[in-house]
Design a protein around this motif. Structure first.
Motif, PDB file in Angstrom:
ATOM      1  N   ARG A  22      -2.644  24.355  -8.652  1.00  0.00           N
ATOM      2  CA  ARG A  22      -2.566  24.998  -7.336  1.00  0.00           C
ATOM      3  C   ARG A  22      -3.631  26.429  -7.745  1.00  0.00           C
ATOM      4  O   ARG A  22      -4.072  26.801  -6.777  1.00  0.00           O
ATOM      5  CB  ARG A  22      -1.312  25.452  -7.039  1.00  0.00           C
ATOM      6  CG  ARG A  22      -0.527  24.179  -6.459  1.00  0.00           C
ATOM      7  CD  ARG A  22       0.556  24.761  -5.977  1.00  0.00           C
ATOM      8  NE  ARG A  22       1.644  23.836  -5.295  1.00  0.00           N
ATOM      9  CZ  ARG A  22       3.001  24.130  -4.865  1.00  0.00           C
ATOM     10  NH1 ARG A  22       3.061  25.552  -4.739  1.00  0.00           N
ATOM     11  NH2 ARG A  22       3.519  23.279  -4.526  1.00  0.00           N
ATOM     12  N   LEU A  23      -3.429  27.047  -8.746  1.00  0.00           N
ATOM     13  CA  LEU A  23      -4.009  28.371  -8.860  1.00  0.00           C
ATOM     14  C   LEU A  23      -5.420  28.161  -9.564  1.00  0.00           C
ATOM     15  O   LEU A  23      -6.050  29.351  -9.848  1.00  0.00           O
ATOM     16  CB  LEU A  23      -3.304  29.303  -9.941  1.00  0.00           C
ATOM     17  CG  LEU A  23      -1.940  29.526  -9.430  1.00  0.00           C
ATOM     18  CD1 LEU A  23      -1.046  30.222 -10.639  1.00  0.00           C
ATOM     19  CD2 LEU A  23      -2.106  30.695  -8.159  1.00  0.00           C
ATOM     20  N   HIS A  37       5.932  39.197  16.603  1.00  0.00           N
ATOM     21  CA  HIS A  37       7.018  38.916  17.400  1.00  0.00           C
ATOM     22  C   HIS A  37       7.896  40.079  17.563  1.00  0.00           C
ATOM     23  O   HIS A  37       8.588  40.048  18.777  1.00  0.00           O
ATOM     24  CB  HIS A  37       7.496  37.613  16.849  1.00  0.00           C
ATOM     25  CG  HIS A  37       8.887  37.068  17.307  1.00  0.00           C
ATOM     26  ND1 HIS A  37       8.500  35.871  18.398  1.00  0.00           N
ATOM     27  CD2 HIS A  37      10.087  37.168  17.094  1.00  0.00           C
ATOM     28  CE1 HIS A  37       9.736  35.552  18.878  1.00  0.00           C
ATOM     29  NE2 HIS A  37      10.588  36.258  18.272  1.00  0.00           N
ATOM     30  N   LEU A  52       2.073  33.687   3.075  1.00  0.00           N
ATOM     31  CA  LEU A  52       3.106  34.629   3.459  1.00  0.00           C
ATOM     32  C   LEU A  52       2.519  35.722   4.413  1.00  0.00           C
ATOM     33  O   LEU A  52       3.152  36.375   5.222  1.00  0.00           O
ATOM     34  CB  LEU A  52       3.845  35.307   2.261  1.00  0.00           C
ATOM     35  CG  LEU A  52       4.768  36.237   2.299  1.00  0.00           C
ATOM     36  CD1 LEU A  52       6.142  35.841   2.929  1.00  0.00           C
ATOM     37  CD2 LEU A  52       5.024  37.081   0.974  1.00  0.00           C
ATOM     38  N   LYS A 112      -3.367  25.248  -2.863  1.00  0.00           N
ATOM     39  CA  LYS A 112      -2.291  26.039  -2.080  1.00  0.00           C
ATOM     40  C   LYS A 112      -2.391  27.430  -2.367  1.00  0.00           C
ATOM     41  O   LYS A 112      -2.434  27.810  -3.179  1.00  0.00           O
ATOM     42  CB  LYS A 112      -1.169  25.312  -2.345  1.00  0.00           C
ATOM     43  CG  LYS A 112      -0.112  25.744  -1.202  1.00  0.00           C
ATOM     44  CD  LYS A 112       1.409  25.091  -1.370  1.00  0.00           C
ATOM     45  CE  LYS A 112       2.283  25.470  -0.233  1.00  0.00           C
ATOM     46  NZ  LYS A 112       3.675  25.086  -0.384  1.00  0.00           N
ATOM     47  N   ARG A 113      -2.337  28.213  -1.118  1.00  0.00           N
ATOM     48  CA  ARG A 113      -2.397  29.646  -1.211  1.00  0.00           C
ATOM     49  C   ARG A 113      -1.152  30.314  -0.755  1.00  0.00           C
ATOM     50  O   ARG A 113      -1.003  30.504   0.553  1.00  0.00           O
ATOM     51  CB  ARG A 113      -3.660  30.450  -0.663  1.00  0.00           C
ATOM     52  CG  ARG A 113      -4.818  30.004  -1.441  1.00  0.00           C
ATOM     53  CD  ARG A 113      -4.959  30.931  -2.855  1.00  0.00           C
ATOM     54  NE  ARG A 113      -6.242  30.601  -3.657  1.00  0.00           N
ATOM     55  CZ  ARG A 113      -6.006  29.398  -4.674  1.00  0.00           C
ATOM     56  NH1 ARG A 113      -4.790  29.012  -4.965  1.00  0.00           N
ATOM     57  NH2 ARG A 113      -7.064  29.342  -5.398  1.00  0.00           N
ATOM     58  N   CYS A 114       0.037  30.641  -1.455  1.00  0.00           N
ATOM     59  CA  CYS A 114       1.267  31.132  -0.992  1.00  0.00           C
ATOM     60  C   CYS A 114       0.843  32.592  -0.465  1.00  0.00           C
ATOM     61  O   CYS A 114       1.638  33.073   0.409  1.00  0.00           O
ATOM     62  CB  CYS A 114       2.217  31.050  -2.063  1.00  0.00           C
ATOM     63  SG  CYS A 114       2.770  29.437  -2.499  1.00  0.00           S
ATOM     64  N   GLN A 115       0.423  33.461  -1.054  1.00  0.00           N
ATOM     65  CA  GLN A 115       0.167  34.954  -0.804  1.00  0.00           C
ATOM     66  C   GLN A 115      -0.363  34.864   0.636  1.00  0.00           C
ATOM     67  O   GLN A 115       0.077  35.636   1.474  1.00  0.00           O
ATOM     68  CB  GLN A 115      -0.711  35.581  -1.646  1.00  0.00           C
ATOM     69  CG  GLN A 115      -0.542  37.066  -1.644  1.00  0.00           C
ATOM     70  CD  GLN A 115      -1.256  37.989  -2.827  1.00  0.00           C
ATOM     71  OE1 GLN A 115      -1.937  37.124  -3.344  1.00  0.00           O
ATOM     72  NE2 GLN A 115      -0.997  39.210  -2.717  1.00  0.00           N
ATOM     73  N   ARG A 150       2.439  34.662   8.027  1.00  0.00           N
ATOM     74  CA  ARG A 150       3.844  34.628   8.453  1.00  0.00           C
ATOM     75  C   ARG A 150       4.375  35.798   8.599  1.00  0.00           C
ATOM     76  O   ARG A 150       5.209  36.129   9.785  1.00  0.00           O
ATOM     77  CB  ARG A 150       4.689  33.612   7.582  1.00  0.00           C
ATOM     78  CG  ARG A 150       4.229  32.040   7.958  1.00  0.00           C
ATOM     79  CD  ARG A 150       5.128  31.305   6.907  1.00  0.00           C
ATOM     80  NE  ARG A 150       4.880  31.290   5.596  1.00  0.00           N
ATOM     81  CZ  ARG A 150       5.632  31.551   4.514  1.00  0.00           C
ATOM     82  NH1 ARG A 150       7.066  31.616   4.888  1.00  0.00           N
ATOM     83  NH2 ARG A 150       5.214  31.747   3.458  1.00  0.00           N
ATOM     84  N   ALA A 151       4.262  36.785   7.829  1.00  0.00           N
ATOM     85  CA  ALA A 151       4.726  38.258   7.771  1.00  0.00           C
ATOM     86  C   ALA A 151       4.177  38.870   9.200  1.00  0.00           C
ATOM     87  O   ALA A 151       4.946  39.478   9.809  1.00  0.00           O
ATOM     88  CB  ALA A 151       4.516  38.908   6.882  1.00  0.00           C
ATOM     89  N   ALA A 197       2.775  37.544  11.796  1.00  0.00           N
ATOM     90  CA  ALA A 197       3.301  36.703  13.133  1.00  0.00           C
ATOM     91  C   ALA A 197       4.864  37.335  13.441  1.00  0.00           C
ATOM     92  O   ALA A 197       4.871  37.350  14.393  1.00  0.00           O
ATOM     93  CB  ALA A 197       3.259  35.325  12.716  1.00  0.00           C
ATOM     94  N   ALA A 198       5.526  37.528  12.185  1.00  0.00           N
ATOM     95  CA  ALA A 198       6.814  37.914  12.364  1.00  0.00           C
ATOM     96  C   ALA A 198       6.788  39.711  12.884  1.00  0.00           C
ATOM     97  O   ALA A 198       7.756  39.765  13.874  1.00  0.00           O
ATOM     98  CB  ALA A 198       7.812  37.880  11.303  1.00  0.00           C
ATOM     99  N   THR A 255       1.670  22.312 -12.560  1.00  0.00           N
ATOM    100  CA  THR A 255       1.123  22.216 -10.975  1.00  0.00           C
ATOM    101  C   THR A 255       0.747  23.389 -10.518  1.00  0.00           C
ATOM    102  O   THR A 255      -0.101  23.529  -9.741  1.00  0.00           O
ATOM    103  CB  THR A 255       2.612  21.594 -10.230  1.00  0.00           C
ATOM    104  OG1 THR A 255       3.057  20.486 -10.856  1.00  0.00           O
ATOM    105  CG2 THR A 255       2.402  21.447  -8.808  1.00  0.00           C
ATOM    106  N   LEU A 256       1.284  24.564 -11.261  1.00  0.00           N
ATOM    107  CA  LEU A 256       1.042  25.964 -10.914  1.00  0.00           C
ATOM    108  C   LEU A 256      -0.603  26.140 -11.214  1.00  0.00           C
ATOM    109  O   LEU A 256      -1.246  26.621 -10.445  1.00  0.00           O
ATOM    110  CB  LEU A 256       1.727  26.881 -11.639  1.00  0.00           C
ATOM    111  CG  LEU A 256       3.186  27.330 -10.969  1.00  0.00           C
ATOM    112  CD1 LEU A 256       3.600  28.220 -11.932  1.00  0.00           C
ATOM    113  CD2 LEU A 256       2.825  28.140  -9.577  1.00  0.00           C
ATOM    114  N   ARG A 257      -0.891  25.414 -12.428  1.00  0.00           N
ATOM    115  CA  ARG A 257      -2.268  25.518 -13.008  1.00  0.00           C
ATOM    116  C   ARG A 257      -3.156  25.021 -11.954  1.00  0.00           C
ATOM    117  O   ARG A 257      -4.155  25.647 -11.632  1.00  0.00           O
ATOM    118  CB  ARG A 257      -2.086  25.073 -14.294  1.00  0.00           C
ATOM    119  CG  ARG A 257      -1.836  25.820 -15.526  1.00  0.00           C
ATOM    120  CD  ARG A 257      -1.931  25.146 -16.790  1.00  0.00           C
ATOM    121  NE  ARG A 257      -1.769  26.279 -17.871  1.00  0.00           N
ATOM    122  CZ  ARG A 257      -2.862  27.224 -18.247  1.00  0.00           C
ATOM    123  NH1 ARG A 257      -3.732  27.271 -17.662  1.00  0.00           N
ATOM    124  NH2 ARG A 257      -2.068  27.972 -19.241  1.00  0.00           N
TER     125      ARG A 257
END
Lengths: 163, 136
Positions: free
Chosen positions: B63-64, B104, B94, B88-91, B97-98, B100-101, B59-61
């Motif tokens: 997605r990457l 905030h 993140l 999907k791009r997790c970095q 979201r970082a 936005a945090a 699955t990682l393969r």
């Protein structure tokens, strides 16, 4: 913003100064957790700190190793993306991964596949990986994998009822 | 090859249909192999753990974008490559979201100061009104 929106690994990645190092810890921890030998958390932490030449008592190291017990797919992907984005040469990273995966000339199937994934991620050719594995483990990769399978089969036979 | 593919089942078949397929299997050797692994809890646990890790990797393969990598060929790739690749791009997620945090967190103290000033002002007005009423 509530902190629950970040996984424990993401929180470490955001707060630590060295995200690349943290990402690599998770990948090596994931490999160490796939090994067949049962080692205590302290022993794994020492091994990981020796491999990466970092402080064994860094609290983040213990946390990452704990996460590596059952990492989420998103966490591993985040770590992989971090590694892929780094412009450093892939072979030194892969050498550390081989050290972590190799168990005295034995290589489990999951760890073999993790090494393959890392090699593709870090743009190391199959010939490059095979050569580096042989140099470090002093045995060809295919043989290390086959040895593991033979030991596993022998163990399974031994565990058969009535043996 | 995995037992699921040898039994002609989809790769992520759950326990019950897998057990049923093993009991129905007419191929003696395959049935023996499958039973030796799948019906012994300890071996089953190790087999499942191994299969889970290999699925994670496949699955990682996907997605990457590494599902055609030089090291992902042959039976393993055929057996384990997901049917539908989800990128999907997790970095990047993140990072968003970082950020936005952080915004905030920066905004929150400003609102706190504003709130405190308004509260003090309203309290002052209230006390002033009470004193005025009392003096009358």
């Amino acid at each position: 913003m509530p902190s629950q929106r970040f996984s424990p690994f993401e929180r470490i990645m955001i707060t630590r100064q060295r995200p690349l190092e943290t990402a690599w810890w998770l990948i090596l921890g994931w490999i160490l957790r796939q090994r067949t030998s049962t080692e205590s958390a302290d022993s794994l932490q020492q091994r990981l700190s020796r491999l990466t030449r970092t402080d064994a008592w860094d609290p983040a190291l213990a946390k990452v190793l704990e996460i590596a017990k059952a990492p989420s797919l998103d966490d591993i992907q985040l770590a992989c993306e971090q590694m892929a984005a780094s412009e450093q040469a892939g072979m030194p990273w892969l050498s550390q991964a081989i050290h972590a995966a190799n168990e005295g000339g034995y290589l489990s199937l999951p760890n073999q596949q993790i090494l393959y994934l890392l090699a593709d991620l870090l743009k190391v050719s199959p010939a490059g990986l095979a050569e580096q594995f042989k140099t470090i483990a002093e045995t060809p990769m295919a043989l290390a994998s086959a040895r593991f399978q033979r030991i596993k089969d022998a163990y399974d036979d031994l565990m058969k009822p009535g043996h | 090859m995995t037992f699921t593919s040898r039994l002609d089942l989809p790769p992520q078949t759950s326990q019950q249909p897998l057990d049923q397929a093993v009991s129905r299997c007419r191929h003696r050797r395959l049935k023996q192999d499958a039973e030796a692994v799948l019906l012994v809890p300890d071996r089953r646990a190790r087999y499942d753990a191994m299969r889970t890790t290999v699925w994670q990797i496949s699955t990682l393969r996907s997605r990457l974008g590494l599902d055609h990598g030089a090291h992902w060929q042959g039976k393993m790739a055929v057996d384990f490559t997901p049917q539908t690749g989800a990128t999907k791009r997790c970095q990047a997620s993140l990072g968003k979201r970082a950020e936005a945090a952080r915004l905030h967190a920066e905004r929150w103290p400003r609102w706190r100061i504003h709130g405190l000033l308004i509260t003090l002002l309203m309290t002052g007005i209230g006390i002033g009104a009470l004193i005025t009423m009392h003096l009358r």
